[in-house]
Design a protein around this motif. Structure first.
Motif, mmCIF file in Angstrom:
data_model
loop_
_atom_site.group_PDB
_atom_site.id
_atom_site.type_symbol
_atom_site.label_atom_id
_atom_site.label_comp_id
_atom_site.label_asym_id
_atom_site.label_seq_id
_atom_site.Cartn_x
_atom_site.Cartn_y
_atom_site.Cartn_z
ATOM 1 N N ASP A 161 30.250 46.292 34.902
ATOM 2 C CA ASP A 161 30.107 47.244 33.795
ATOM 3 C C ASP A 161 29.091 46.721 32.784
ATOM 4 N N GLY A 162 29.140 45.407 32.525
ATOM 5 C CA GLY A 162 28.185 44.811 31.596
ATOM 6 C C GLY A 162 26.759 44.914 32.095
ATOM 7 N N ILE A 163 26.563 44.763 33.409
ATOM 8 C CA ILE A 163 25.221 44.893 33.985
ATOM 9 C C ILE A 163 24.704 46.312 33.803
ATOM 10 N N VAL A 164 25.568 47.304 34.037
ATOM 11 C CA VAL A 164 25.164 48.706 33.864
ATOM 12 C C VAL A 164 24.734 48.956 32.419
ATOM 13 N N VAL A 165 25.459 48.387 31.479
ATOM 14 C CA VAL A 165 25.114 48.553 30.062
ATOM 15 C C VAL A 165 23.729 47.993 29.773
ATOM 16 N N GLU A 166 23.452 46.792 30.280
ATOM 17 C CA GLU A 166 22.152 46.171 30.024
ATOM 18 C C GLU A 166 21.026 46.955 30.704
ATOM 19 N N GLU A 217 13.079 47.702 39.475
ATOM 20 C CA GLU A 217 14.105 46.661 39.322
ATOM 21 C C GLU A 217 15.409 47.251 38.776
ATOM 22 N N LEU A 218 15.294 48.176 37.830
ATOM 23 C CA LEU A 218 16.486 48.807 37.262
ATOM 24 C C LEU A 218 17.214 49.636 38.315
ATOM 25 N N ASP A 219 16.451 50.364 39.113
ATOM 26 C CA ASP A 219 17.067 51.157 40.185
ATOM 27 C C ASP A 219 17.796 50.254 41.174
ATOM 28 N N ARG A 220 17.177 49.135 41.511
ATOM 29 C CA ARG A 220 17.812 48.216 42.459
ATOM 30 C C ARG A 220 19.063 47.586 41.866
ATOM 31 N N SER A 223 21.696 50.061 42.154
ATOM 32 C CA SER A 223 22.085 50.157 43.556
ATOM 33 C C SER A 223 22.989 48.984 43.953
ATOM 34 N N HIS A 224 22.657 47.788 43.481
ATOM 35 C CA HIS A 224 23.469 46.600 43.797
ATOM 36 C C HIS A 224 24.866 46.718 43.176
ATOM 37 N N VAL A 225 24.921 47.290 41.975
ATOM 38 C CA VAL A 225 26.227 47.492 41.335
ATOM 39 C C VAL A 225 27.081 48.420 42.194
ATOM 40 N N PHE A 249 21.128 40.305 43.106
ATOM 41 C CA PHE A 249 21.152 40.507 41.655
ATOM 42 C C PHE A 249 20.204 39.527 40.960
ATOM 43 N N ASN A 250 20.270 38.275 41.354
ATOM 44 C CA ASN A 250 19.421 37.255 40.733
ATOM 45 C C ASN A 250 17.944 37.553 40.938
ATOM 46 N N ARG A 251 17.601 38.023 42.120
ATOM 47 C CA ARG A 251 16.199 38.326 42.420
ATOM 48 C C ARG A 251 15.664 39.402 41.459
ATOM 49 N N GLU A 252 16.431 40.460 41.259
ATOM 50 C CA GLU A 252 15.973 41.538 40.385
ATOM 51 C C GLU A 252 15.952 41.117 38.925
#
Length: 287
Positions: A161-166, A217-220, A223-225, A249-252
């Protein structure tokens, strides 16, 4: 169901023959490894125990310990071979009647081989009781792994959820950042007293936009989430898959950080790295 590789369970078995205590503990491990500490009389159970662990678990370093204390009061009753004792007493009387002093003590008669013996304890029954105790301990152990796994799942979902927010923050700020860059380029041209050429400005903006474009990168990341949530929902032995997702995740996030030209974007990239690292640390404990 998601299972943690870190857990502990203990179970005590009490019967007339005594007590037995099972303890099972595990920590994270790349593969399934089992170690046993069993009393000598129960060493034959090790292959059976190993097979039950293999069917119940996928990964983890598992230590299984059994402590056994026999009940002295429950030792098989003594049985007296009366016929043999009578024969010995009759022989002693015959020797005595022929003038030979035997001085036979009744205790000596009892000590004669075969006169008295203890009934052997039925080890099959004891092993059956002990294995029932093991099965219960293994169930409790899996329940403990499941409980911890549920906690890990909740933690990971919070970080997702935190990743989606960022990601949403960065997406919302990108138009303003590009416009800010346009004004910045225009201001520099004016300060340098260079005659503005709209075609030149647009060319610079196109080149800049290509360098700082993070839409992919944001789309990926989104997608990873989504893929990580699917893996969590599927459950089972998912530790390796989740570990692979953390690499993605780290790559993006690294690419996002390298394209950052704004402190706010940089902060979001750093926050993404923190969230990903927190997930990665916990995923190391998932089966």
């Amino acid at each position: 169901m998601i299972y943690s590789m870190t857990a502990f369970a203990r179970n005590e078995v009490k019967q007339d023959w005594g007590t037995a205590v099972w303890e099972i503990r595990s920590v994270n491990q790349r593969y399934l490894e089992t170690y046993f500490r069993l009393p000598e009389q129960f060493r034959s159970l090790e292959p059976v125990l190993r097979e039950r662990f293999r069917k119940a678990l996928q990964r983890g370093k598992v230590e299984c310990n059994l402590r056994f204390n026999a009940n002295d009061a429950a030792v098989g009753q003594l049985s007296l071979n009366e016929d043999l004792a009578k024969q010995l007493m009759k022989a002693a009387d015959w020797v005595q009647s022929h003038g030979q002093s035997t001085g036979v003590n009744p205790v000596d008669i009892l000590r004669w081989p075969g006169v008295i013996a203890a009934e052997e304890t039925n080890m099959d029954d004891i092993q059956a009781d002990i294995m029932k105790g093991f099965d219960q301990t293994l169930k409790d152990f899996k329940d403990a792994r499941a409980t911890e796994g549920s906690n890990l799942k909740d933690m990971i979902e919070q970080r997702l959820d935190g990743i989606v927010v960022e990601v949403e923050k960065v997406a919302e700020k990108m138009p303003a950042i590009i416009e800010w860059q346009r004004e910045r380029i225009t201001t520099r041209f004016e300060e340098a007293k260079i005659e503005l050429d709209e075609a030149r400005v647009e060319q610079e903006m196109i080149m800049l936009a290509q360098r700082i474009d993070v839409a992919e990168e944001l789309d990926r990341l989104n997608s990873h989430v989504g893929e990580t949530r699917k893996i969590l929902k599927k459950g089972g032995a998912i530790g390796r898959r989740l570990d692979f997702m953390m690499q993605e995740f780290n790559r993006e996030s690294n690419t996002l950080g390298s394209k950052s030209i704004n402190t706010e974007i940089t902060q979001s990239a750093v926050e993404l790295k923190v969230l990903i690292e927190q997930m990665r640390e916990q995923i190391q404990n998932i089966e």
